[in-house]
Design an enzyme around this catalytic site. Structure first.
Site, PDB file in Angstrom:
ATOM      1  N   ASN A  97      -3.989 -11.051   3.784  1.00 24.71           N
ATOM      2  CA  ASN A  97      -4.967 -10.004   3.801  1.00 24.71           C
ATOM      3  C   ASN A  97      -5.803  -9.723   2.495  1.00 24.71           C
ATOM      4  O   ASN A  97      -4.995  -9.497   1.592  1.00 24.71           O
ATOM      5  CB  ASN A  97      -3.940  -8.724   4.240  1.00 24.71           C
ATOM      6  CG  ASN A  97      -4.728  -7.392   4.312  1.00 24.71           C
ATOM      7  OD1 ASN A  97      -5.598  -7.359   5.312  1.00 24.71           O
ATOM      8  ND2 ASN A  97      -4.772  -6.671   3.346  1.00 24.71           N
ATOM      9  N   GLU A  98      -6.909  -9.556   2.723  1.00 26.35           N
ATOM     10  CA  GLU A  98      -7.972  -9.145   1.741  1.00 26.35           C
ATOM     11  C   GLU A  98      -7.860  -9.800   0.337  1.00 26.35           C
ATOM     12  O   GLU A  98      -8.133  -9.384  -0.762  1.00 26.35           O
ATOM     13  CB  GLU A  98      -7.673  -7.509   1.344  1.00 26.35           C
ATOM     14  CG  GLU A  98      -8.252  -6.654   2.642  1.00 26.35           C
ATOM     15  CD  GLU A  98      -8.102  -5.437   2.298  1.00 26.35           C
ATOM     16  OE1 GLU A  98      -7.792  -4.844   1.361  1.00 26.35           O
ATOM     17  OE2 GLU A  98      -8.442  -4.737   3.312  1.00 26.35           O
ATOM     18  N   THR A 151       0.709  -1.149   0.041  1.00 26.65           N
ATOM     19  CA  THR A 151      -0.035  -0.049  -0.026  1.00 26.65           C
ATOM     20  C   THR A 151       1.069   1.198  -0.091  1.00 26.65           C
ATOM     21  O   THR A 151       0.796   2.106  -0.866  1.00 26.65           O
ATOM     22  CB  THR A 151      -1.058   0.008   1.021  1.00 26.65           C
ATOM     23  OG1 THR A 151      -1.755  -0.971   0.944  1.00 26.65           O
ATOM     24  CG2 THR A 151      -1.850   1.408   1.031  1.00 26.65           C
ATOM     25  N   GLU A 164      -9.967  -4.706  10.262  1.00 29.22           N
ATOM     26  CA  GLU A 164      -9.213  -3.468   9.683  1.00 29.22           C
ATOM     27  C   GLU A 164     -10.759  -2.326   9.300  1.00 29.22           C
ATOM     28  O   GLU A 164     -11.659  -2.722   8.933  1.00 29.22           O
ATOM     29  CB  GLU A 164      -8.571  -3.916   8.401  1.00 29.22           C
ATOM     30  CG  GLU A 164      -7.871  -2.451   7.739  1.00 29.22           C
ATOM     31  CD  GLU A 164      -7.038  -2.843   6.559  1.00 29.22           C
ATOM     32  OE1 GLU A 164      -6.354  -4.107   6.590  1.00 29.22           O
ATOM     33  OE2 GLU A 164      -7.044  -1.924   5.711  1.00 29.22           O
ATOM     34  N   TRP A 195       0.792  -9.721   4.247  1.00 31.50           N
ATOM     35  CA  TRP A 195      -0.098  -9.299   2.803  1.00 31.50           C
ATOM     36  C   TRP A 195       0.584  -9.993   1.772  1.00 31.50           C
ATOM     37  O   TRP A 195       0.134 -10.170   0.456  1.00 31.50           O
ATOM     38  CB  TRP A 195       0.239  -7.931   2.806  1.00 31.50           C
ATOM     39  CG  TRP A 195      -0.565  -6.888   3.429  1.00 31.50           C
ATOM     40  CD1 TRP A 195      -1.355  -6.033   2.779  1.00 31.50           C
ATOM     41  CD2 TRP A 195      -1.222  -6.702   4.730  1.00 31.50           C
ATOM     42  NE1 TRP A 195      -2.169  -5.264   3.577  1.00 31.50           N
ATOM     43  CE2 TRP A 195      -2.009  -5.858   4.712  1.00 31.50           C
ATOM     44  CE3 TRP A 195      -0.902  -7.252   5.841  1.00 31.50           C
ATOM     45  CZ2 TRP A 195      -2.791  -5.178   6.085  1.00 31.50           C
ATOM     46  CZ3 TRP A 195      -1.380  -6.966   7.130  1.00 31.50           C
ATOM     47  CH2 TRP A 195      -2.336  -5.994   7.362  1.00 31.50           C
ATOM     48  N   ARG A 209     -14.875   4.194   3.455  1.00 32.98           N
ATOM     49  CA  ARG A 209     -15.646   3.398   2.664  1.00 32.98           C
ATOM     50  C   ARG A 209     -16.265   2.545   4.058  1.00 32.98           C
ATOM     51  O   ARG A 209     -15.867   2.636   4.855  1.00 32.98           O
ATOM     52  CB  ARG A 209     -15.005   2.431   1.701  1.00 32.98           C
ATOM     53  CG  ARG A 209     -14.022   1.126   2.591  1.00 32.98           C
ATOM     54  CD  ARG A 209     -13.160   0.438   1.797  1.00 32.98           C
ATOM     55  NE  ARG A 209     -12.067   1.389   1.042  1.00 32.98           N
ATOM     56  CZ  ARG A 209     -10.992   1.245   1.581  1.00 32.98           C
ATOM     57  NH1 ARG A 209     -10.468   0.682   2.779  1.00 32.98           N
ATOM     58  NH2 ARG A 209     -10.002   1.925   1.000  1.00 32.98           N
TER      59      ARG A 209
END
Ligand SMILES: *[C@@H]1O[C@H](CO)[C@@H](O)[C@H](O)[C@H]1NC(C)=O
Ligand SMILES: *[C@@H]1O[C@H](CO)[C@@H](O)[C@H](O)[C@H]1NC(C)=O
Ligand SMILES: *[C@@H]1O[C@H](CO)[C@@H](O)[C@H](O)[C@H]1NC(C)=O
Ligand SMILES: *[C@@H]1O[C@H](CO)[C@@H](O)[C@H](O)[C@H]1NC(C)=O
Ligand SMILES: *[C@@H]1O[C@H](CO)[C@@H](O)[C@H](O)[C@H]1NC(C)=O
Ligand SMILES: *[C@@H]1O[C@H](CO)[C@@H](O)[C@H](O)[C@H]1NC(C)=O
Length: 664
Positions: free
Chosen positions: A177-178, A89, A254, A131, A376
């Site tokens: 992660n995600e 990120t 998160e 991640w 969001r």
């Protein structure tokens, strides 16, 4: 609709005998879920990068505002990224195993951060989550589950190393992660943890949406046995029926990710309460912990506070710190929510918690829609208006005679907000008390008397990155592997010591990632580390370079570098490349596609060269070993950007005597 008589009587009763809308706080018919804490997330990625470079006492002060009990945010949870050598990120974080036969538990800053957090709060809950993974974990495929035993052993080695080298107990571990999870992998991770004697380490899955992990847990008993917590990201304060049906602990593992001005503070106030009220989530973790990365990288200042200027020592304790304190300083993991929590009649929400030994904490927020929107998901409209609320204490709380009162008031009109002020305690008479609530306020009422609004002296004023900056990498702190202010965007740049070098290059900075990682975003095919001030236009960048790869080796220095994070592949700027095959090239992009000039340099690998790049207005010039080599016009490159160093692919290379001189 016709109004039944009983409603009319009830309305009359309220008008005559009550001072406001009525709310009951009661434990008689049992309690709600167990509270697990409020936390911050360091990493995902490189979000604490600049924090380590702060001089004392500022660095300790920042850590106090984050972790010290009864001082500031007083966080209960610290979640960190398990570095995977890839962009996640706002930069890359180094892995403890760059290569299959490599193990080093002293890279990066997350170990240090966990120890600093624990120093301040022995009880802090620690969580690790990957991640990305080094390329060898995926055996060259961009996927971590083809060899699930390798991945599980890799993750478990990080937990074992935390204990062995830093005496850190990791309490929870995540999956990927995600990204996709894999049932077989989760079961194998559980098995591998247990086999290593880590049966106390709990598994969170899957750090993405409520589905499909909820479906899998409901339909696979063995998987259900392996998973302790269902963790969703940015749940918008709601969950799904099936998640409740699993009976699992639910977390917003998160959340937040909102610019940390007062609307960010409002977002945080609303979700800290409503994640439980609407979604029965018992922990909320902020991405990110502290905004300690260059603000022009993606999601600038999306942390609980801002500490992005180690060169000046300046940091800012933003409103989310004090909003966190409203909960964290008055309750601890292990307390229980009451069943009597909910929405206020004219908007806003209240939660109540107890330690089951008579203590009571109530947190109330009345954030309006426009002053509490998070990044969001989209926030459906709602209205909040001033209201009077009367709380009635029942059950174990009936004999409480007064409650400590702490208040925050966002003030978007006159911009004179007040945060975390201690007011006179509230007297409870006949088991009840009434509050006059305005909009955009946060209150804590509690039997806990230990809360404090901590302060340190003001930090130094904000200042831009120094115009003249150099690092010969000789003076270094052995506790850290990264050179100050370099923010790796693809690859990992580490301090290197070559004891057999007889010359001036014993201490250098080395790019060490030699294989494309299992990525989280699409990293560049080149490696790059940026440094400096994003607003710089005219500058001279100088650096000694050593290409270690023969034939296909290559390195660059660059100016006006305009992108990082997940956009790193599309980075533009002025790139001065030197290749092992004796050529050089000037390009407008990191891909090396838009060539402004090229030619022969006579350079080779395994020899140190000095590169120098000057960009001024619409022209750029370059020197090799002190002699002019090229000059170009640089129309339609970015007008400004960072300085950078990097390599032409995932390959070893070294850098020394880096210097940048900016005009402004
Ligand atoms: C840690 O937890 C123990 C037991 O719950 C408690 O007695 C102690 O005060 C806590 N320490 C801190 C620093 O919060
Ligand atoms: C509340 O907590 C304090 C401090 O943890 C403790 O001393 C006290 O006994 C508790 N109970 C009540 C009713 O205050
Ligand atoms: C709250 O109560 C006060 C009197 O105590 C009254 O003046 C005020 O109008 C009430 N506010 C609302 C919104 O009902
Ligand atoms: C290096 O950093 C560590 C961790 O912050 C610190 O304790 C130590 O004093 C530093 N050493 C030097 C020589 O600055
Ligand atoms: C270390 O220095 C020696 C002597 O200059 C050199 O031969 C060797 O290549 C260097 N090693 C690395 C990894 O740079
Ligand atoms: C950069 O240099 C150009 C050409 O000398 C000049 O016009 C421009 O103002 C400079 N930019 C800054 C920010 O100093």
């Amino acid at each position: 609709m016709r109004c039944p008589l009983v409603v009319i009587y009830a309305l009359l009763f309220c008008f005559c005998f009550s001072r406001g809308d009525d709310y009951i706080l009661d434990d008689k018919s049992g309690l709600g879920r167990t509270f697990d804490g409020i936390g911050g997330l360091s990493g995902g990625g490189a979000t604490s990068r600049l924090l380590v470079n702060y001089a004392e006492p500022y660095r300790s002060q920042i850590l106090d505002y984050l972790f010290k009990p009864n001082f500031g945010a007083s966080l209960h949870i610290l979640k960190v990224e398990i570095g995977g050598d890839a962009q996640t990120t706002d930069g890359t974080e180094p892995s403890h195993m760059h290569y299959e036969n490599d193990e080093n538990y002293f890279r990066g800053y997350e170990w240090w951060l966990m120890k600093e957090a624990k120093k301040r709060n022995l009880n802090i809950t620690l969580i690790g989550l990957p991640w990305a993974f080094p390329g060898w974990v995926g055996n060259g495929n961009n996927w971590p589950y083809d060899f699930p035993d390798i991945t599980a052993n890799y993750v478990v080695s990080w937990i074992v190393g935390a204990k062995q080298y830093h005496d850190l107990d990791i309490h929870y571990i995540g999956i990927w992660n995600e990204r996709n999870f894999d049932n077989k992998y989760i079961k194998l991770l559980r098995y591998t943890l247990d086999k290593a004697g880590l049966d106390k380490v709990k598994i969170i899955a899957s750090d993405n949406l409520w589905e499909p992990i909820t479906f899998s847990v409901l339909h696979d008993q063995e998987l259900s046995n392996a998973v302790d917590v269902l963790g969703a990201h940015y749940p918008g304060t709601t969950t799904v029926m099936d998640a409740l049906k699993t009976g699992k602990t639910l977390w917003s593992s998160e959340d937040y990710s909102t610019f940390n001005d007062d609307i960010g503070g409002g977002c945080w106030a609303r979700i800290l309460n409503q994640n439980y009220v609407n979604g029965r989530m018992t922990a909320t973790i902020s991405w990110n912990l502290v905004a300690s990365y260059y603000e022009s990288l993606p999601f600038g200042r999306d942390g609980l506070m801002t500490a992005q200027e180690p060169w000046s020592g300046n940091y800012v304790v933003e409103s989310p710190i004090w909003i966190t304190a409203h909960t964290t300083q008055f309750t601890q993991p292990g307390w229980s929510y009451l069943q009597t929590v909910g929405h206020l009649k004219s908007g806003g929400s209240y939660v109540a918690l107890t330690d089951r030994r008579g203590n009571l904490t109530v947190v109330i927020e009345t954030m309006t829609h426009d002053h509490s929107a998070c990044i969001r998901p989209p926030l459906a409209p709602f209205t909040v208006t001033p209201q009077n609320a009367t709380f009635h204490l029942k059950g174990s709380f009936v004999s409480i005679s007064q409650l400590q009162l702490w208040k925050s008031r966002f003030d978007f009109k006159t911009k004179k907000p007040m945060f975390f002020q201690k007011l006179d305690p509230v007297k409870v008479s006949d088991g009840s008390f009434t509050l006059r609530l305005d909009v955009d306020e946060v209150y804590t009422l509690s039997t806990i008397t230990t809360a404090q609004k901590g302060t340190h002296p003001d930090p130094p004023p904000s200042a831009p990155f120094p115009k003249l900056y150099e690092d010969d990498f000789n003076v270094r702190n052995a506790s850290f592997t990264e050179a100050p202010h370099f923010a790796d965007q693809t690859g990992v740049f580490e301090y290197f010591k070559n004891l057999t070098d007889p010359g001036p290059h014993v201490y250098t900075l080395r790019q060490v990632v030699t294989q494309r990682p299992v990525t989280w975003v699409t990293d560049a095919d080149q490696t790059i580390s940026v440094i400096g001030d994003y607003l710089w236009q005219n500058m001279t960048v100088t650096c000694d370079v050593l290409i270690e790869t023969t034939k296909t080796g290559g390195v660059f220095i660059a100016a006006r570098v305009d992108k990082g994070g997940g956009n790193v592949r599309n980075t533009k700027g002025i790139f001065f490349w030197l290749f092992a095959d004796g050529t050089y090239k000037i390009t407008r992009d990191i891909k090396g596609e838009t060539v402004l000039a090229k030619g022969k340099s006579g350079a080779s690998s395994d020899t140190w060269h000095t590169l120098s790049l000057t960009v001024k207005g619409d022209s750029a010039t370059g020197m090799l070993n002190g002699s002019p080599l090229w000059e170009v016009g640089v129309v339609s490159v970015p007008k400004n950007g960072w300085a950078a160093i990097g390599t032409a692919s995932f390959q070893l290379a070294q850098f020394d005597n880096f210097a940048v001189a900016a005009d402004q």
